[in-house]
Design a protein around this motif. Structure first.
Motif, PDB file in Angstrom:
ATOM      1  N   TYR A  99       0.853  -1.196   0.000  1.00  0.00           N
ATOM      2  CA  TYR A  99       0.000   0.000   0.000  1.00  0.00           C
ATOM      3  C   TYR A  99       0.890   1.247   0.000  1.00  0.00           C
ATOM      4  CZ  TYR A  99      -3.694  -3.317   1.220  1.00  0.00           C
ATOM      5  OH  TYR A  99      -4.587  -4.371   1.216  1.00  0.00           O
ATOM      6  N   TRP A 100       1.672   1.388  -1.066  1.00  0.00           N
ATOM      7  CA  TRP A 100       2.668   2.453  -1.125  1.00  0.00           C
ATOM      8  C   TRP A 100       2.048   3.840  -1.053  1.00  0.00           C
ATOM      9  CZ3 TRP A 100       1.614   5.527  -5.249  1.00  0.00           C
ATOM     10  CH2 TRP A 100       0.890   4.960  -6.301  1.00  0.00           C
ATOM     11  N   TRP A 101       0.827   3.988  -1.566  1.00  0.00           N
ATOM     12  CA  TRP A 101       0.199   5.307  -1.593  1.00  0.00           C
ATOM     13  C   TRP A 101      -0.272   5.760  -0.202  1.00  0.00           C
ATOM     14  CZ3 TRP A 101      -1.893   0.789  -3.283  1.00  0.00           C
ATOM     15  CH2 TRP A 101      -3.107   0.387  -2.738  1.00  0.00           C
ATOM     16  N   LEU A 102      -0.188   4.850   0.782  1.00  0.00           N
ATOM     17  CA  LEU A 102      -0.585   5.195   2.150  1.00  0.00           C
ATOM     18  C   LEU A 102       0.623   5.427   3.059  1.00  0.00           C
ATOM     19  CD1 LEU A 102      -3.439   2.566   2.644  1.00  0.00           C
ATOM     20  CD2 LEU A 102      -3.681   4.979   2.041  1.00  0.00           C
ATOM     21  N   ALA A 103       1.811   5.467   2.467  1.00  0.00           N
ATOM     22  CA  ALA A 103       3.040   5.561   3.263  1.00  0.00           C
ATOM     23  C   ALA A 103       3.065   6.794   4.161  1.00  0.00           C
ATOM     24  CB  ALA A 103       4.260   5.566   2.345  1.00  0.00           C
ATOM     25  N   TYR A 104       2.463   7.893   3.722  1.00  0.00           N
ATOM     26  CA  TYR A 104       2.472   9.125   4.516  1.00  0.00           C
ATOM     27  C   TYR A 104       1.074   9.504   4.997  1.00  0.00           C
ATOM     28  CZ  TYR A 104       7.169   9.463   2.648  1.00  0.00           C
ATOM     29  OH  TYR A 104       8.474   9.196   2.316  1.00  0.00           O
ATOM     30  N   GLU A 105       0.178   8.518   4.997  1.00  0.00           N
ATOM     31  CA  GLU A 105      -1.184   8.746   5.477  1.00  0.00           C
ATOM     32  C   GLU A 105      -1.238   8.412   6.968  1.00  0.00           C
ATOM     33  OE1 GLU A 105      -4.636   9.848   6.155  1.00  0.00           O
ATOM     34  OE2 GLU A 105      -4.066  10.002   4.032  1.00  0.00           O
ATOM     35  N   VAL A 106      -1.341   9.449   7.802  1.00  0.00           N
ATOM     36  CA  VAL A 106      -1.262   9.261   9.252  1.00  0.00           C
ATOM     37  C   VAL A 106      -2.354   8.321   9.760  1.00  0.00           C
ATOM     38  CG1 VAL A 106      -1.395  10.424  11.487  1.00  0.00           C
ATOM     39  CG2 VAL A 106      -0.163  11.491   9.597  1.00  0.00           C
ATOM     40  N   SER A 107      -3.538   8.380   9.169  1.00  0.00           N
ATOM     41  CA  SER A 107      -4.636   7.535   9.642  1.00  0.00           C
ATOM     42  C   SER A 107      -4.373   6.055   9.390  1.00  0.00           C
ATOM     43  CB  SER A 107      -5.950   7.942   8.961  1.00  0.00           C
ATOM     44  OG  SER A 107      -5.883   7.714   7.560  1.00  0.00           O
ATOM     45  N   ASN A 108      -3.357   5.753   8.595  1.00  0.00           N
ATOM     46  CA  ASN A 108      -3.019   4.360   8.309  1.00  0.00           C
ATOM     47  C   ASN A 108      -1.994   3.801   9.294  1.00  0.00           C
ATOM     48  OD1 ASN A 108      -3.295   2.031   6.506  1.00  0.00           O
ATOM     49  ND2 ASN A 108      -1.170   2.431   5.937  1.00  0.00           N
ATOM     50  N   TYR A 109      -1.455   4.648  10.165  1.00  0.00           N
ATOM     51  CA  TYR A 109      -0.429   4.203  11.106  1.00  0.00           C
ATOM     52  C   TYR A 109      -1.058   3.520  12.320  1.00  0.00           C
ATOM     53  CZ  TYR A 109       2.852   7.255   8.590  1.00  0.00           C
ATOM     54  OH  TYR A 109       3.632   7.854   7.632  1.00  0.00           O
ATOM     55  N   ARG A 110      -0.381   2.494  12.810  1.00  0.00           N
ATOM     56  CA  ARG A 110      -0.773   1.827  14.045  1.00  0.00           C
ATOM     57  C   ARG A 110       0.482   1.571  14.870  1.00  0.00           C
ATOM     58  NH1 ARG A 110      -4.608   3.239  11.873  1.00  0.00           N
ATOM     59  NH2 ARG A 110      -6.563   2.143  11.417  1.00  0.00           N
ATOM     60  N   ILE A 111       0.362   1.737  16.177  1.00  0.00           N
ATOM     61  CA  ILE A 111       1.468   1.398  17.066  1.00  0.00           C
ATOM     62  C   ILE A 111       1.494  -0.119  17.227  1.00  0.00           C
ATOM     63  CG2 ILE A 111       2.386   1.611  19.399  1.00  0.00           C
ATOM     64  CD1 ILE A 111       1.055   4.352  19.546  1.00  0.00           C
ATOM     65  N   ALA A 112       2.636  -0.723  16.968  1.00  0.00           N
ATOM     66  CA  ALA A 112       2.747  -2.180  17.054  1.00  0.00           C
ATOM     67  C   ALA A 112       4.022  -2.549  17.795  1.00  0.00           C
ATOM     68  CB  ALA A 112       2.757  -2.807  15.658  1.00  0.00           C
ATOM     69  N   CYS A 113       3.901  -3.476  18.733  1.00  0.00           N
ATOM     70  CA  CYS A 113       5.090  -3.931  19.446  1.00  0.00           C
ATOM     71  C   CYS A 113       5.889  -4.880  18.552  1.00  0.00           C
ATOM     72  CB  CYS A 113       4.705  -4.627  20.749  1.00  0.00           C
ATOM     73  SG  CYS A 113       3.846  -6.193  20.524  1.00  0.00           S
ATOM     74  N   LYS A 114       7.166  -4.997  18.843  1.00  0.00           N
ATOM     75  CA  LYS A 114       8.032  -5.874  18.053  1.00  0.00           C
ATOM     76  C   LYS A 114       7.547  -7.312  18.116  1.00  0.00           C
ATOM     77  CE  LYS A 114      12.820  -7.423  17.565  1.00  0.00           C
ATOM     78  NZ  LYS A 114      14.202  -7.321  18.087  1.00  0.00           N
ATOM     79  N   HIS A 115       7.051  -7.716  19.287  1.00  0.00           N
ATOM     80  CA  HIS A 115       6.582  -9.094  19.455  1.00  0.00           C
ATOM     81  C   HIS A 115       5.485  -9.429  18.451  1.00  0.00           C
ATOM     82  CE1 HIS A 115       4.868 -12.684  21.324  1.00  0.00           C
ATOM     83  NE2 HIS A 115       3.697 -12.087  21.210  1.00  0.00           N
TER      84      HIS A 115
END
Length: 287
Positions: free
Chosen positions: A7-23
């Motif tokens: 989903y390259w077109w969402l790379a700078y879309e803030v609403s697409n970000y999620r905090i994820a732990c390494k685990h």
């Protein structure tokens, strides 16, 4: 993911970000130190809809399989039991889940390794701590400790909130006995496309209490699981709510249908879970 440029077109879309732990994102599940899962990584599985492949495609036509903590209703689909295991909450399955025979919560738990052998004891300990503290919640200092554990920024706060709610529910005075007879349990054909809950009544209670052995073969290897009286299937000593997720946990494959994979033997006759289900729910044809 294979065959998809991302989903390259969402790379700078803030609403697409999620905090994820390494685990959850790259660590993978471990059982007693043995790696048993690869975690989410670049997986974006769908349970329905149409995959968006370009910037002009409509993302709203996708129906994600994994639960999204930022989606309004998704967090309510996941809960925890007193042993510290993540479980599906007691909510009806969606049309997409019954159509595919998949449980979104179960698949999220599996893929994100939410019942890793490191996480479960931590949750169980937190549940015990909150329960003990809640018994003395009338003391100001103790109440502050409880508030700290259930605050949104506290580690595993969702588990702490569940433990506190459970304690308060148990502490409530018992309700008066019902004056009318309890209604007989009803079966739900939609639910039976996903889990084994309604099929338990057709199995020997004593055998269920002891645990019914299930077997399945994948890539020349035989896998075993245990069907328990609560309706879950144990693989790697972990409870799974649906046959398909249990089969995928056992084999590591994301494409297996657990109803066809698992076999059980009743009165000397071996059959798949799909065949057993079709005997009691003829409207649900074997997959």
């Amino acid at each position: 993911m294979p065959g998809h440029p991302g989903y390259w077109w969402l790379a700078y879309e803030v609403s697409n970000y999620r905090i994820a732990c390494k685990h959850c994102n790259s660590g993978g599940a471990r059982y007693n130190g043995v790696r048993e899962g690869r975690a989410k990584g670049s997986q974006f599985p769908l349970i329905g809809g149409t995959r968006a492949r370009t910037s002009v495609d409509d993302l709203n036509r996708e129906q994600p399989l994994l639960l999204d903590p930022a989606h309004r209703s998704d967090p309510d689909l996941l809960g925890f039991d007193s042993g510290g295991y993540a479980r599906r909450s007691n909510t009806p399955y969606s049309p997409a889940e019954t159509n595919r025979g998949l449980c979104r919560a179960d698949e999220t738990i599996r893929i994100l390794a939410l019942n890793d052998s490191h996480l479960v004891p931590l949750r169980a300990r937190l549940i015990r701590e909150v329960t003990v503290l809640a018994r003395h919640g009338d003391l100001t200092d103790i109440q502050q400790l409880v508030d700290d554990k259930v605050g949104p920024e506290a580690p595993y706060s969702a588990v702490a909130v569940m433990a506190l709610a459970l304690h308060r529910a148990v502490a409530q005075p018992a309700a008066a006995p019902a004056t009318t007879p309890a209604a007989a349990p009803t079966t739900d054909p939609a639910r039976s496309r996903v889990d084994l809950h309604d099929l338990l009544q057709h199995l020997d209670p004593d055998a269920l209490k002891a645990g019914i052995i299930l077997t399945g073969r994948h890539e020349k290897k035989v896998h075993q699981a245990v069907l328990k009286h609560e309706g879950h299937i144990e693989v790697w000593d972990r409870p799974w709510g649906t046959p398909t997720t249990a089969a995928r946990a056992a084999t590591g494959s994301n494409k297996i249908n657990g109803w066809d994979f698992w076999h059980l033997t009743i009165a000397g006759v071996e059959q798949t879970l799909a065949e057993f289900r079709s005997r009691h729910f003829p409207a649900i044809a074997p997959s």
